[in-house]
Design a protein around this motif. Structure first.
Motif, PDB file in Angstrom:
ATOM      1  N   ILE A  56      54.582  64.315 -56.972  1.00  0.00           N
ATOM      2  CA  ILE A  56      55.617  64.928 -57.441  1.00  0.00           C
ATOM      3  C   ILE A  56      56.490  65.498 -56.452  1.00  0.00           C
ATOM      4  N   ASN A  57      57.842  65.140 -56.228  1.00  0.00           N
ATOM      5  CA  ASN A  57      58.628  65.586 -55.416  1.00  0.00           C
ATOM      6  C   ASN A  57      58.227  65.153 -53.914  1.00  0.00           C
ATOM      7  N   ASP A  58      57.550  64.058 -53.824  1.00  0.00           N
ATOM      8  CA  ASP A  58      56.787  63.871 -52.459  1.00  0.00           C
ATOM      9  C   ASP A  58      55.832  64.603 -52.231  1.00  0.00           C
ATOM     10  N   TYR A  59      55.231  65.747 -52.986  1.00  0.00           N
ATOM     11  CA  TYR A  59      53.994  66.388 -52.391  1.00  0.00           C
ATOM     12  C   TYR A  59      52.869  65.580 -53.536  1.00  0.00           C
ATOM     13  N   ILE A  60      51.755  66.049 -53.026  1.00  0.00           N
ATOM     14  CA  ILE A  60      50.608  65.463 -53.668  1.00  0.00           C
ATOM     15  C   ILE A  60      49.882  66.774 -54.273  1.00  0.00           C
ATOM     16  N   ILE A  61      49.764  66.676 -55.577  1.00  0.00           N
ATOM     17  CA  ILE A  61      48.834  67.783 -56.246  1.00  0.00           C
ATOM     18  C   ILE A  61      47.311  67.032 -56.234  1.00  0.00           C
ATOM     19  N   TRP A  62      46.331  68.117 -55.772  1.00  0.00           N
ATOM     20  CA  TRP A  62      45.106  67.670 -55.817  1.00  0.00           C
ATOM     21  C   TRP A  62      44.294  68.838 -56.095  1.00  0.00           C
ATOM     22  N   GLY A  63      42.665  68.643 -55.922  1.00  0.00           N
ATOM     23  CA  GLY A  63      41.848  69.460 -56.034  1.00  0.00           C
ATOM     24  C   GLY A  63      41.868  70.367 -57.434  1.00  0.00           C
ATOM     25  N   PHE A  64      41.852  71.618 -57.228  1.00  0.00           N
ATOM     26  CA  PHE A  64      41.827  72.540 -58.383  1.00  0.00           C
ATOM     27  C   PHE A  64      42.870  72.513 -59.326  1.00  0.00           C
ATOM     28  N   ASN A 115      53.441  67.741 -48.054  1.00  0.00           N
ATOM     29  CA  ASN A 115      52.720  69.128 -48.104  1.00  0.00           C
ATOM     30  C   ASN A 115      52.602  69.917 -46.913  1.00  0.00           C
ATOM     31  N   ASN A 116      52.256  69.319 -45.723  1.00  0.00           N
ATOM     32  CA  ASN A 116      52.029  70.063 -44.446  1.00  0.00           C
ATOM     33  C   ASN A 116      50.710  70.500 -44.425  1.00  0.00           C
ATOM     34  N   GLU A 117      49.877  69.687 -45.044  1.00  0.00           N
ATOM     35  CA  GLU A 117      48.338  70.138 -45.100  1.00  0.00           C
ATOM     36  C   GLU A 117      47.550  69.503 -44.154  1.00  0.00           C
ATOM     37  N   ASN A 118      46.570  70.261 -43.558  1.00  0.00           N
ATOM     38  CA  ASN A 118      45.492  69.566 -42.528  1.00  0.00           C
ATOM     39  C   ASN A 118      44.030  69.846 -43.151  1.00  0.00           C
ATOM     40  N   LEU A 119      43.518  68.857 -43.602  1.00  0.00           N
ATOM     41  CA  LEU A 119      41.990  69.087 -44.112  1.00  0.00           C
ATOM     42  C   LEU A 119      41.019  69.726 -43.053  1.00  0.00           C
ATOM     43  N   ARG A 120      41.511  69.440 -41.603  1.00  0.00           N
ATOM     44  CA  ARG A 120      40.727  69.458 -40.731  1.00  0.00           C
ATOM     45  C   ARG A 120      40.229  71.161 -40.433  1.00  0.00           C
ATOM     46  N   THR A 170      46.739  60.122 -47.435  1.00  0.00           N
ATOM     47  CA  THR A 170      47.534  60.451 -48.424  1.00  0.00           C
ATOM     48  C   THR A 170      48.580  61.716 -48.073  1.00  0.00           C
ATOM     49  N   LEU A 171      47.664  62.809 -47.844  1.00  0.00           N
ATOM     50  CA  LEU A 171      48.423  63.905 -47.279  1.00  0.00           C
ATOM     51  C   LEU A 171      49.266  63.898 -46.271  1.00  0.00           C
ATOM     52  N   THR A 172      48.866  63.072 -45.431  1.00  0.00           N
ATOM     53  CA  THR A 172      49.824  62.735 -44.096  1.00  0.00           C
ATOM     54  C   THR A 172      51.112  62.176 -44.653  1.00  0.00           C
TER      55      THR A 172
END
Length: 247
Positions: A199-207, A242-247, A236-238
């Motif tokens: 959605i809007n180039d974001y990824i909704i995941w998890g909870f 989201n600018n989200e880092n799983l590490r 997928t997040l890259t």
């Protein structure tokens, strides 16, 4: 929280009683199935912890808007979402429902969900009706309990980023975009996999994605989508905003 003069003040302790009878007709089936216990656990497998510690409890607001037309999902149906600031210590960069930890001054989980929504988006709680409180779900990583509050935004009021430290975008996600098979996917990381949305180039995941997916299925709004192919969550997040880092 920074004070934004264009956003309304909150009304703590008000509008805290569930009113399922005030649901619009297009949400009736969803409410009936929730009340009948026909909604599956969106995060099955998470290990619960002792809920006696109030500091560990939280609530989120799943706020749906949409005009009253018929029993069918209206074309303007949407749900309120936020993008958590990438500088946050936890869940940074994730798409989330407004929400947070229960405060000792909160009357109940509904009060908490509305207060948190006000702190993050400036939501006027008087513009929404709390319809149902879902069974508590547990964050997979911690086991902490979360109380999802389902609401109807009967008179949408202006919302915006009210706490830049917590969120950097507030938006209404059209439900028809969420149920579009082109915007649905399964993602996996290590031994975990689960539903996700674009959605809007974001990824909704998890909870958040787990709750959304379960709500769409329970309401009968979901359409068939490819659940067999599992995309690597990190990759997928890259490619997302989201600018989200799983590490």
């Amino acid at each position: 929280m920074q004070d934004f003069p264009n956003l309304p003040h909150d009304f703590p302790g008000e509008n805290v009683d569930l009113a399922p009878d005030k649901a619009p007709v297009w949400m009736h089936r969803l409410i009936e199935r929730i009340q009948a216990g026909k909604m599956r656990d969106p995060l099955a497998g998470a290990k619960p912890i002792d809920t006696s510690d109030a500091d560990k409890r939280a609530a989120v607001l799943m706020l749906f808007a949409g005009s009253e037309t018929s029993f069918d999902l209206p074309n303007d149906a949407s749900v309120l979402l936020t993008h958590r600031s990438p500088t946050m210590r936890s869940h940074a960069g994730q798409i989330a429902f407004p929400g947070g930890r229960v405060d000792p001054t909160d009357v109940n989980a509904v009060d908490c969900a509305f207060r948190e929504a006000w702190e993050e988006t400036g939501l006027d709680r008087r513009s929404a009706t709390p319809l149902a409180q879902l069974k508590e779900v547990h964050i997979r990583a911690t086991g902490y309990p979360v109380y999802p509050i389902l609401g109807h935004w009967h008179s949408p009021s202006p919302v915006a980023v009210a706490s830049p430290r917590e969120t950097d975008e507030v938006f209404d996600a059209p439900v028809y975009d969420l149920i579009d098979p082109a915007n649905r996917l399964m993602v996996g990381w290590n031994q975990w996999h689960g539903p996700a949305f674009r959605i809007n180039d974001y990824i909704i995941w998890g909870f958040t994605a787990g709750l959304l997916s379960t709500i769409l299925e329970t309401a009968g709004w979901a359409t068939e989508w490819d659940q067999d192919r599992i995309y690597d969550l990190d990759n997928t997040l890259t490619k997302s905003r989201n600018n989200e880092n799983l590490r």
